[in-house]
Design an enzyme around this catalytic site. Sequence first.
Site, short mmCIF file in Angstrom:
data_model
loop_
_atom_site.label_atom_id
_atom_site.label_comp_id
_atom_site.label_asym_id
_atom_site.label_seq_id
_atom_site.Cartn_x
_atom_site.Cartn_y
_atom_site.Cartn_z
N THR A 1 91.96 127.43 45.31
CA THR A 1 93.39 127.64 45.59
C THR A 1 94.17 126.49 44.99
O THR A 1 93.64 125.40 44.82
CB THR A 1 93.56 127.62 47.12
OG1 THR A 1 93.10 128.84 47.64
CG2 THR A 1 94.98 127.39 47.57
N ARG B 1 91.11 140.90 54.32
CA ARG B 1 91.06 139.60 55.01
C ARG B 1 92.26 138.73 54.60
O ARG B 1 92.61 138.66 53.43
CB ARG B 1 89.74 138.91 54.66
CG ARG B 1 89.60 137.48 55.17
CD ARG B 1 89.94 136.48 54.10
NE ARG B 1 89.62 135.12 54.52
CZ ARG B 1 90.02 134.04 53.85
NH1 ARG B 1 90.71 134.17 52.74
NH2 ARG B 1 89.70 132.85 54.28
N VAL B 2 92.87 138.09 55.58
CA VAL B 2 94.01 137.21 55.29
C VAL B 2 93.62 135.78 55.66
O VAL B 2 93.11 135.53 56.74
CB VAL B 2 95.25 137.65 56.12
CG1 VAL B 2 96.39 136.65 55.96
CG2 VAL B 2 95.70 139.04 55.69
N ASP C 1 94.70 131.41 55.20
CA ASP C 1 95.73 130.51 55.75
C ASP C 1 96.93 130.31 54.83
O ASP C 1 97.99 129.86 55.29
CB ASP C 1 95.11 129.13 55.99
CG ASP C 1 94.59 128.55 54.68
OD1 ASP C 1 93.62 129.12 54.13
OD2 ASP C 1 95.18 127.59 54.16
N THR D 1 93.76 123.39 51.70
CA THR D 1 92.86 124.28 50.96
C THR D 1 91.47 124.23 51.58
O THR D 1 91.09 123.22 52.16
CB THR D 1 92.78 123.88 49.47
OG1 THR D 1 91.73 124.62 48.84
CG2 THR D 1 92.49 122.40 49.27
N GLY D 2 90.72 125.34 51.47
CA GLY D 2 89.38 125.38 52.05
C GLY D 2 89.19 126.68 52.81
O GLY D 2 89.88 127.67 52.55
N GLY E 1 89.79 129.40 55.03
CA GLY E 1 91.02 129.83 55.68
C GLY E 1 90.90 130.03 57.18
O GLY E 1 91.81 129.70 57.94
N1 ASP Z 1 92.36 128.65 51.98
C1 ASP Z 1 92.14 129.75 51.11
C2 ASP Z 1 91.70 130.95 51.91
O1 ASP Z 1 90.92 130.81 52.82
C3 ASP Z 1 91.12 129.49 50.08
C4 ASP Z 1 91.29 128.19 49.35
O2 ASP Z 1 91.88 127.25 49.81
O3 ASP Z 1 90.78 128.11 48.25
O4 ASP Z 1 92.11 132.04 51.60
#
Ligand code: ASP
Length: 308
Positions: free
Chosen positions: A175, A203-204, A206, A224-225, A227
Amino acid sequence: MTQEVKQKYGKEDSLIVIIHGGAGPQDPNKTGIEKANKALKKIAKQVVKKLIEGIPASKVACFCLQELEKDPQFNAGVGSALQSDGIPRLSASLMNGHKQSFSGVISATYLPHPSILIEKLQKRRAKVLTSPGTELLARELSLPVHSNLTEKRSKRWLKQMDKADYPSSYFDSDTVGCVIRDLKGRLTAASSTGGIGHEYPGRVGDTGTVSGNYASRFAAVAVTGKGEQITDDAVAARIETRIRDGMSLEEASNKTYQEALTKKRRYGWIAVSNKGEWGVTRTTNLLPYVVFNEKGLVDEFIPDTEIE
Ligand code: ASP
């Protein structure tokens, strides 16, 4: 920052721009990280120039996302990860800290640049949209509407197509996001994503919510990470509240980091405060990012020689 250092903090008198390329890059080797770093630096220079010219921070933040959405090495815009039904669903959000105004797009399938829409949504009554509103509004505003599928992503998806939900090892968390403190001290946070990849359809995460992206007159935070974990911990809003209630950015980030470690979380964030403090914090191994002030580069993620 190297891979071992998981928290980095600093302070600048005036302008601060932090841009990240995701907590778990698609291409997690030294060359991949260097390529991401180069792209982030190039965009950061343009972002700084625009801010010095006096273009509003939220507009510049959306420009930053647009540039990243165009680059298929990042999981945003064209080239976004595909959900387990083979369809990319993109989310993005913008928070103008000065106005404390959040706008977002959730699970848009046919928008190559959700970042353009989140900027427009700031001025509308309904400020967070999903399909069909996202595509309807994009057409109304004559914005591009088309599929975000790429050959590379489709091939990657085909290899995993028997998995109904993403395996825990699967983590294409590249992301993109940015936080800005402009020359007037106004704060903005913005993020754009194609999600984790191979998630259950619909799926949704964050990114289109205040757990992944939050800003006020006190602080701006982009996360990021994973969600689900970010949502469970309300990371961005929580850090902002801690700063608003009197903690320094470092204290607020470190407390959140310690809690994340206890829970074995896999996420990271970038943050700036109204006092000119900045920070980059992560529990993950990698998080390409750059920090710029009005004169140029202040800090960056340097990959160690060996990346596991
Ligand atoms: N946070 C994002 C999600 O879970 C993914 C990401 O940060 O790369 O959709």
